[in-house]
Design an enzyme around this catalytic site. Structure first.
Site, PDB file in Angstrom:
ATOM      1  N   LYS B  80       6.696  -2.997  -8.302  1.00 61.42           N
ATOM      2  CA  LYS B  80       5.435  -2.879  -7.554  1.00 61.42           C
ATOM      3  C   LYS B  80       5.551  -3.629  -6.230  1.00 61.42           C
ATOM      4  CE  LYS B  80       0.410  -3.319  -8.315  1.00 61.42           C
ATOM      5  NZ  LYS B  80      -0.641  -3.793  -9.244  1.00 61.42           N
ATOM      6  N   SER B 155      -4.262  -0.545 -10.069  1.00 60.31           N
ATOM      7  CA  SER B 155      -3.596  -0.430  -8.792  1.00 60.31           C
ATOM      8  C   SER B 155      -2.121  -0.065  -8.910  1.00 60.31           C
ATOM      9  CB  SER B 155      -3.737  -1.745  -8.041  1.00 60.31           C
ATOM     10  OG  SER B 155      -3.087  -2.794  -8.758  1.00 60.31           O
ATOM     11  N   SER B 179      -4.845  -3.326 -14.029  1.00 56.17           N
ATOM     12  CA  SER B 179      -3.953  -2.541 -13.169  1.00 56.17           C
ATOM     13  C   SER B 179      -2.572  -2.225 -13.747  1.00 56.17           C
ATOM     14  CB  SER B 179      -3.778  -3.233 -11.818  1.00 56.17           C
ATOM     15  OG  SER B 179      -4.969  -3.143 -11.079  1.00 56.17           O
TER      16      SER B 179
END
Lengths: 98, 497
Positions: B80, B155, B179
Site C-alpha cells: 500500500k 482505503s 480499510s
C-alpha cells in the site's frame, strides 16, 4: 444544535490553513452540517460518569540514550524540499515587513 | 505463467525453496500479469519492475549459495502506498506528495526486504487512507476484479484488488476504520487487522494515530498468517509499538479448529441497512460454525450503536492534527510561492491545491470538533464512547473466545454511487469500526457470494487484543469447510479479466 454557516466554514478553513474556493465553502457547509448532525449522538453519553479513552494503549514516553547515531545526510533530508539554499530549507517569508 | 500466478504464497515459497521455481520466474509472471490487466484494474500507482527483479535475483543467488531463506523468500507482494519506500515514490494517493521519493524505509518495508519478500510496487488507495471505495485517490479509482464498475473497497482497494486480480499473492494494507477488512470482504480475499500496536507504524503515513494499524492481505488464511509473522513485532522506533511476543499465528492457521469454542454473535451487528444476501451468507456461516463444533452465544453490546459516530469525530480530529505536517515547506507540493506571499498563505494555497475533497472535509470536521466550545460535546464525548465500547468488548470476551459478524453491511457498490454522500459512504465501516476504537484484532475472509448480485460477502472474526492467533485458528477452519463445500476457492468464480 446550531447549523454550520458558510462563515463558520470560512473561519474553520482559515484555522486549518485551507484556502477554500467559494463553491467549496458552500458545499462543505451543507455536508459538515449533515455529518455533525449524525455524529452528535455521542453527546448522549456526555452526562455519564465515564472516563474518556484517548488511546487503546497506556502510552509512556520512550527514551533512548543520548548518543550520536547515523542518520539521514543533509542531502537526504533536503531531497524532498520544494526549495533549498545553503543546505537549508528555503521557505517563503514568515515575518511580515511591518 | 497462469499457473504461477494462481499459486498461494505458501506454495510459491515452497517451490522456490525446493528449486522447482526461481524467484525471478515468479516475479516475471506477476509483472506480466500486472502489465496485462492493470490498465483495467488500476491496482497499482507505481510498479517497481527493476527493483523487484533485482530482489528476486538476490533471492535466487542466496539459494544457490546455500544461505538460509525466510519462510516467504521470493514471494511477490503489493505494498500500500502509505508505507515509505526508500528510493521508490510514496504518494499516499495524494497530489500533495506527487513525485516524493522518501529517503528512508518504513519499519514494515524493511522487515519485508529483510525477509526476502519481493516488493512489486505501490498500490492505489483513498487519499491519506480516508475512504471506503478507493474513489478518493488523486490518481483515479481502482476497479473491483469481480466487476470493474464496482468499488474494490477502501482505503486499501488497490491492495485487495491486486490479490483478486492475481497480480500478487500477498499485499499489505492499513486499517483505521476497516480499510483492510472491508476491501478484503468485497473482493473475496482475506484481510487482517492485527492488534493495535503489534505492527510498527514507523514510516507509515499517519492518518489517525490511535486507530491506524498495518496488516496482511492475502488470498488464504495461511498466507495471511505467514505475512503476519514477518511484519509483526516490537519496534523501538515506534512509541505505540507493543513489546510483547507475536502470537503463534502460523501454527494456528495450520491447525484450524473451532471445536469447543464459544463464538459470539452481537445483536447490534444486524438490522437496517444490511443487504439480504449478506445476512443470508452470514447466517449460513454461523450454522457452519455450529456444525464444526462451536457453541454460539448471543451478545448485547449496546455501545456499538454509537461507534460510527465516535469514529467520525475521533479520526477527523486526529487527522486534522496529523496532516498539519503537509505545509509545503519541507517536502511535497508547494503552491503559490511567487515571492510576495507569506509562508502561511503559501501553506493554505498548497493544501487547497494538494488535498482532495474527502481530506479537506475531514480536516475541517476535525478542526471543528476540536475547537473551543465544541471539544467536550464532540471529541470528549467520542472518547467516552470509546471507553464504553472497550467495556462492551471486555464483557463479551468474558463469555466468548471470538465474535463473528458480517464484515460489511452490503457487497461492493457501484463506483460513483455514494461519492457525493459522505454519510452513506461511512456506513460501509459499520461493522469494522468498533474493533479499531478498542484496539483488538479482527479478520475478514470470504463466506460466499450474495445471491442477488453474485458479489463476495465477508465474514468478520474479532478476537481480544494480543489473541490474534484465535482469528487464524477459526479462520482456517471456516476456510477449509467452505472450500470443501464449494469445491474450490471462491475467487475461482470471479470472471476472468
Amino acid at each position: 444544535m446550531p447549523g454550520i454557516t458558510r462563515e463558520e466554514v470560512a473561519h474553520l478553513a482559515r484555522l486549518a490553513r485551507l484556502e477554500l474556493k467559494d463553491e467549496e465553502l458552500e458545499h462543505f457547509a451543507g455536508q459538515l452540517d449533515d455529518i455533525i448532525g449524525a455524529v452528535a449522538r455521542v453527546s448522549e453519553v456526555a452526562e455519564q460518569d465515564v472516563p474518556p479513552t484517548s488511546h487503546p494503549l497506556p502510552l509512556t514516553n520512550v527514551m533512548r540514550p543520548d548518543e550520536v547515531r547515523p542518520s539521514l545526510t543533509p542531502q537526504e533530508a533536503l531531497s524532498g524540499a520544494p526549495a533549498q539554499e545553503q543546505q537549508r530549507f528555503k521557505v517563503p517569508q514568515i515575518l511580515g515587513e511591518d | 505463467m497462469t499457473d504461477i500466478i494462481k499459486l498461494t504464497a505458501a506454495q510459491i515459497a515452497e517451490r522456490i525453496a525446493s528449486g522447482e521455481l526461481t524467484a525471478v520466474q515468479v516475479t516475471e509472471a506477476h509483472l506480466a500479469r500486472i502489465e496485462a490487466v492493470d490498465e483495467k484494474v488500476h491496482a497499482f500507482l507505481h510498479v517497481d519492475r527493476e527493483g523487484a527483479l533485482a530482489q528476486a535475483r538476490e533471492v535466487d543467488a542466496k539459494r544457490e549459495r546455500g544461505e538460509k531463506l525466510g519462510p516467504l523468500a521470493g514471494v511477490p507482494l503489493a505494498l500500500k502506498d502509505i508505507f515509505t519506500t526508500k528510493g521508490i515514490p510514496t504518494t499516499v494517493g495524494s497530489k500533495i506528495l506527487e513525485g516524493w521519493i522518501p529517503p528512508y524505509d518504513a519499519t514494515l518495508t524493511k522487515r519485508l526486504k529483510d525477509a526476502d519478500v519481493v516488493i512489486l510496487g505501490k498500490t492505489n488507495m483513498d487519499e491519506f487512507a480516508m475512504g471506503s471505495s478507493t474513489e478518493n485517490s488523486a490518481y483515479g479509482p481502482t476497479g473491483n476484479p469481480w466487476d470493474l464498475t464496482k468499488i474494490p473497497g477502501g482505503s486499501g482497494g488497490g491492495s485487495s484488488a491486486a490479490l483478486a486480480a492475481y497480480q500478487a499473492p500477498l499485499a499489505i494494507g492499513t486499517d483505521t476504520g476497516g480499510s483492510i477488512r472491508q476491501p478484503a470482504a468485497v473482493t473475496g480475499t482475506v484481510g487482517v487487522k492485527p492488534t493495535y500496536g503489534s505492527v510498527s507504524r514507523y514510516g507509515m503515513v499517519a492518518f489517525s494515530s490511535s486507530l491506524d494499524q498495518g496488516g496482511p492481505c492475502a488470498r488464504t488464511v495461511l498466507d495471511a498468517a505467514l505475512l503476519h509473522e514477518v511484519i509483526a513485532g516490537h519496534d523501538p522506533m515506534d512509541s505505540t509499538s507493543i513489546d510483547a511476543p507475536v502470537p503463534p499465528v502460523v501454527e494456528a492457521a495450520r491447525n484450524g479448529s473451532v471445536q469447543g469454542m464459544r463464538v459470539g454473535v452481537v445483536k447490534q451487528f444486524r438490522g437496517e441497512g444490511y443487504q439480504a444476501g449478506v445476512v443470508q451468507r452470514f447466517d449460513e456461516s454461523v450454522e457452519l460454525l455450529k456444525e464444526l463444533g462451536a457453541e454460539i452465544v448471543e451478545l448485547d453490546c449496546p455501545s456499538f450503536d454509537l461507534a460510527l459516530a465516535a469514529y467520525y469525530l475521533i479520526a477527523p480530529s486526529e487527522c486534522s492534527s496529523n496532516l498539519a505536517r503537509f505545509d509545503g515547506l519541507r517536502y511535497g507540493l508547494r503552491a503559490g510561492d511567487d515571492g510576495t506571499r507569506s509562508a502561511e498563505d503559501v501553506t493554505a494555497l498548497t493544501r487547497e491545491a494538494g488535498f482532495g475533497p474527502e481530506v479537506k472535509r475531514r480536516v475541517m470536521l476535525g478542526t471543528y470538533a476540536l475547537s473551543s466550545g465544541y471539544y467536550d460535546a464532540y471529541y470528549g464525548s467520542a472518547q467516552k464512547v470509546r471507553t464504553l465500547i472497550t467495556r462492551d468488548f471486555e464483557k463479551a470476551f468474558e463469555q466468548v473466545d471470538v465474535i463473528v459478524s458480517p464484515t460489511t453491511p452490503t457487497t461492493a457498490f457501484a463506483i460513483g454511487e455514494r461519492a457525493d454522500d459522505p454519510m452513506a459512504m461511512y456506513l460501509a465501516d459499520l461493522c469494522t469500526i468498533p474493533t479499531n476504537l478498542a484496539g483488538n484484532a479482527a479478520m475478514s475472509l470470504p463466506c460466499g457470494l450474495a445471491p442477488e448480485d453474485n458479489l463476495p460477502v465477508g465474514l468478520q472474526i474479532i478476537a481480544p487484543a494480543l489473541k490474534d492467533d484465535r482469528l487464524y485458528k477459526v479462520g482456517a477452519a471456516v476456510e477449509a469447510a467452505f472450500t470443501a463445500r464449494w469445491g474450490h476457492h471462491l475467487l475461482e468464480e470471479a470472471p476472468s479479466l
